[in-house]
Design an enzyme around this catalytic site. Structure first.
Site, PDB file in Angstrom:
ATOM      1  N   SER A 143       0.851  -1.190   0.000  1.00 44.34           N
ATOM      2  CA  SER A 143       0.000   0.000   0.000  1.00 44.34           C
ATOM      3  C   SER A 143       0.882   1.234   0.000  1.00 44.34           C
ATOM      4  O   SER A 143       1.994   1.205   0.537  1.00 44.34           O
ATOM      5  CB  SER A 143      -0.901   0.020   1.239  1.00 44.34           C
ATOM      6  OG  SER A 143      -1.630   1.236   1.317  1.00 44.34           O
ATOM      7  N   TYR A 154      -1.645  -0.129  10.466  1.00 45.65           N
ATOM      8  CA  TYR A 154      -1.757  -0.623   9.081  1.00 45.65           C
ATOM      9  C   TYR A 154      -0.546  -0.167   8.279  1.00 45.65           C
ATOM     10  O   TYR A 154       0.027  -0.950   7.501  1.00 45.65           O
ATOM     11  CB  TYR A 154      -3.046  -0.106   8.468  1.00 45.65           C
ATOM     12  CG  TYR A 154      -3.232  -0.382   7.004  1.00 45.65           C
ATOM     13  CD1 TYR A 154      -3.528  -1.660   6.546  1.00 45.65           C
ATOM     14  CD2 TYR A 154      -3.151   0.642   6.060  1.00 45.65           C
ATOM     15  CE1 TYR A 154      -3.724  -1.918   5.201  1.00 45.65           C
ATOM     16  CE2 TYR A 154      -3.342   0.401   4.713  1.00 45.65           C
ATOM     17  CZ  TYR A 154      -3.627  -0.874   4.289  1.00 45.65           C
ATOM     18  OH  TYR A 154      -3.823  -1.120   2.950  1.00 45.65           O
TER      19      TYR A 154
END
Length: 259
Positions: A143, A154
């Protein structure tokens, strides 16, 4: 196109979203595909892809947040198809969006388990099969949110995926194993059949989510979210022999935002 003719692919997180699209297009391009997911409906998705493409597909239900789940999935692929050529590690996704000070310790652990461990375990579980096969390719879905607000755990997990990608690529290049990754930005997709946060978002979390959407949109040069197809195509390019001289690379697919 037939880029995956004669190839066996394992696609994780394949029941919906990017993973579903990757599995569908790989099958349409000649691949034999094992769809791995913990959702009950992954078998229905595999059957739909087989009906659409005529390709040989199968489904395997597993919890990839455990090493046992990852190992069982890889063993099942070899049992069905005889080998594994390509692994697409796609499982992950932020569970909650909130300022880091607002995270509870158990929530931090849950984010790492969701977005790092399936890739870490998947790479470990597939390596013996790729080595036995004389080589292969691993594509990790990372990501660009290694820089972003309200999702520090995350971000840490995805930074870990980038490190795994680069280290494994260096360690196993001599064994004809390529390891690469894409780093998607914000992506528009249909509503998830399995929600990212089973508990639902309260009013404060909804407000924090809105701030994330604003940050993600304004950080891109193109000032918009990407489409599923815009994420699927780079993954399949890196998985294919067209990318045979690319390893250890993390390709940002985020409208110019490098994360």
């Amino acid at each position: 196109m037939s880029r995956f003719q004669g190839k066996v692919l394992v696609v994780t997180g394949a029941a919906q979203g990017i993973g579903h699209g990757v599995a569908l297009r790989a099958a349409a391009e000649g691949g034999q595909v094992l769809l791995v997911d913990r959702a009950d409906f992954v078998g229905d998705v595999a059957a739909e892809i087989a009906a659409q493409t005529g390709a040989r597909t199968a489904a395997f239900k597993a919890d990839l947040e455990t090493h046992a789940g990852a190992a069982a999935a890889m063993a099942h692929a070899v049992e069905l198809f005889g080998r594994i050529d390509i692994l697409i590690n796609n499982v992950g996704g932020a569970i909650r969006m909130r300022p880091y000070a607002e995270f509870e310790p158990a929530q931090i652990d849950a984010e790492i388990r969701r977005s790092l461990m399936p890739t870490l375990y998947g790479c470990h579980a597939v390596l013996p099969h790729l080595l036995a096969n004389g080589g292969g390719t691993i594509v990790n879905v990372s990501s660009n949110a290694t820089r972003g607000i309200h999702r520090v755990p995350y971000s840490a997990a995805k930074g870990g995926i980038n490190a795994v990608t680069q280290s494994l690529a260096m360690e196993y290049a001599g064994h004809n194993i390529r390891v690469v990754a894409t780093a998607p930005g914000g992506t528009s997709a249909p509503p998830r059949r399995v929600p990212r946060n089973a508990e639902g978002d309260n009013a404060r979390e909804q407000a924090w989510m809105a701030e994330v959407v604003e940050q993600v949109t304004t950080s891109t040069f193109l000032k918009r979210y990407g489409t599923l197809d815009e994420q699927i195509a780079p993954i399949l390019f890196l998985a294919s022999d067209e990318a045979s001289y690319i390893t250890g690379s993390i390709l940002p697919v985020a409208g110019g935002d490098l994360g």
